[in-house]
Design an enzyme around this catalytic site. Sequence first.
Site, PDB file in Angstrom:
ATOM      1  N   SER A 175      -6.973 -41.349  55.522  1.00  0.00           N
ATOM      2  CA  SER A 175      -8.270 -41.100  54.885  1.00  0.00           C
ATOM      3  C   SER A 175      -8.054 -40.659  53.439  1.00  0.00           C
ATOM      4  O   SER A 175      -6.927 -40.328  53.035  1.00  0.00           O
ATOM      5  CB  SER A 175      -9.011 -39.985  55.624  1.00  0.00           C
ATOM      6  OG  SER A 175      -8.333 -38.764  55.407  1.00  0.00           O
ATOM      7  N   LYS A 176      -9.152 -40.627  52.701  1.00  0.00           N
ATOM      8  CA  LYS A 176      -9.057 -40.187  51.311  1.00  0.00           C
ATOM      9  C   LYS A 176      -8.582 -38.738  51.265  1.00  0.00           C
ATOM     10  O   LYS A 176      -7.823 -38.360  50.392  1.00  0.00           O
ATOM     11  CB  LYS A 176     -10.422 -40.333  50.635  1.00  0.00           C
ATOM     12  CG  LYS A 176     -10.411 -39.829  49.220  1.00  0.00           C
ATOM     13  CD  LYS A 176     -11.625 -40.237  48.445  1.00  0.00           C
ATOM     14  CE  LYS A 176     -11.542 -39.702  47.025  1.00  0.00           C
ATOM     15  NZ  LYS A 176     -11.423 -38.253  46.922  1.00  0.00           N
ATOM     16  N   ARG A 177      -9.036 -37.955  52.254  1.00  0.00           N
ATOM     17  CA  ARG A 177      -8.627 -36.542  52.294  1.00  0.00           C
ATOM     18  C   ARG A 177      -7.116 -36.392  52.422  1.00  0.00           C
ATOM     19  O   ARG A 177      -6.505 -35.558  51.779  1.00  0.00           O
ATOM     20  CB  ARG A 177      -9.339 -35.822  53.440  1.00  0.00           C
ATOM     21  CG  ARG A 177     -10.194 -34.716  52.893  1.00  0.00           C
ATOM     22  CD  ARG A 177     -10.681 -33.747  53.897  1.00  0.00           C
ATOM     23  NE  ARG A 177      -9.711 -33.377  54.912  1.00  0.00           N
ATOM     24  CZ  ARG A 177     -10.040 -32.869  56.082  1.00  0.00           C
ATOM     25  NH1 ARG A 177     -11.316 -32.721  56.383  1.00  0.00           N
ATOM     26  NH2 ARG A 177      -9.138 -32.510  56.954  1.00  0.00           N
TER      27      ARG A 177
END
Length: 507
Positions: free
Chosen positions: A264-266
């Site tokens: 994910s971007k996180r």
Amino acid sequence: MRPVRVRFAPSPTGALHIGGVRTALYNYLLAKKTNGTMILRIEDTDQTRFVPGAEEYIIQALEWVGIKTDEGVLQGGPHAPYRQSERKSIYKQYAQKLVDDGNAYYAFDSEEELEAMRNRLKATGSVHQQYSATTRMMMDNSLTLPESEVEQKLKSGVPYVIRLKVPDSEEIELHDLIRGEVKVHSSQVDDKVLMKSDGMPTYHLANVVDDYLMQVTHVIRGEEWLPSAPLHVLLYRYLGWEKQMPRFAHLPLLLKPDGNGKLSKRDADQAGFPIFPLNWTDPKTGELAKGFRESGYLPDALLNFLAFLGWNPGTEQELFSLHELIEAFTVERIGKAGARFDIHKAQWFNQQYIKAKPDEELAEYLLASLPAGTCSPERAAKICGVLKERVTFTHDFWLQGKFFFEAPASYDEQVISKKWNDDAIKVLTAFSTALAAIPDLTAAVAKTTLEKVTAELGIGTGKILQALRVSVTGAGSGPDLMLSMEILGSSEVVSRINRALSTIKKV
Ligand code: GLU
């Protein structure tokens, strides 16, 4: 065999994720390998998720990595328009056909009624709380209401959607080029909305209609779309297009660096690496996410890295030019298992590509970091040439090559404390004097001059090299020192050594 036609069909809902670039790449590789056509279609039917600037971003990102499409929003083509919001009227007739043939129906349920249905089902412990074969007969739709009432509602403009009537109990089968036979029981598929109350089709209807009309032969897309595929199979069947149904290839997921779960971007933010190809400023929050380009990656290195996230050539070879990738690529060699996103591998590819690039091309990256006119392209190319074995990112040319433009403002203290001794001072003093008589310094002359000086003084060259480096560059390590001195030029080297001799205190 029909000529190969593939499409990359992103929704402009934000920046293009790196996984999207991989999807585009695999489509591109298949199209080029087969002399086929690649279409760029923008799937923007969900107005609530539309993000301004996203389409432009997608186009720029594809351009930067070098994926060229043949047909689509950019160049038009025989099936224009290629932006789904501009094709609204096309979808209507197909939705109508589905209703007329009894394969879809009007549904008038309000949000509250849908919510109540879900709560009712939840309360009875049902695992699925969907509009489906088991619930549709309890709802407000053209299957349950008398015909006259349905007509009345349609005429009076009551909002409605059109839903697919999924068969009761059937094993829906599809062949996936990566996963083989995929079977899904129809009880797992809900009566998906095909046309929304705003008159826009949903992704499912628009996607199938467009793939059919645009004569798409292969649908290569992310694994997240696999659950939708049975629904698409039903649509092809009900629209009478089964024979033209494209072949499906659902790509493996991109996994977090530790292999646990979807990337994910996180995860990327936390680990400090980019997830988008180019910088992206979220128009709502104003938050800037750094791109691969701005983080110093070369586009061809990124493509080579992405190609290996799910595909492999079956040999040990890892470095492939785009042309070689096209030659070697087959959909059959894409694996099912999720691909771990190892940013160190991306960095390794970047290093290899930087090393292999001509100095003149690398010079552009260095020149971009300098005020215009302060360095000639020839000099920049020479600097890049000595640095390229040592850099990972394009901005490293400036970071590691700063000393070519600025005399050291400070000196590495560790080197000073260990190496700045009487011997070093003696050699540097004599070396500087010798250099002053050699205006056209080359690396070879620098080396022989230094060797001559050390021999005369009876001091080993190896003992004083670090002191010389620190006086010229300020640092304890760096690129080839003789070549660096050639680039700096004799008078600059002399003045730097003399400055060091007068400022550095002896240990
Ligand atoms: N519009 C979909 C997306 O944003 C495309 C899925 C497909 O390729 O069918 O990913």
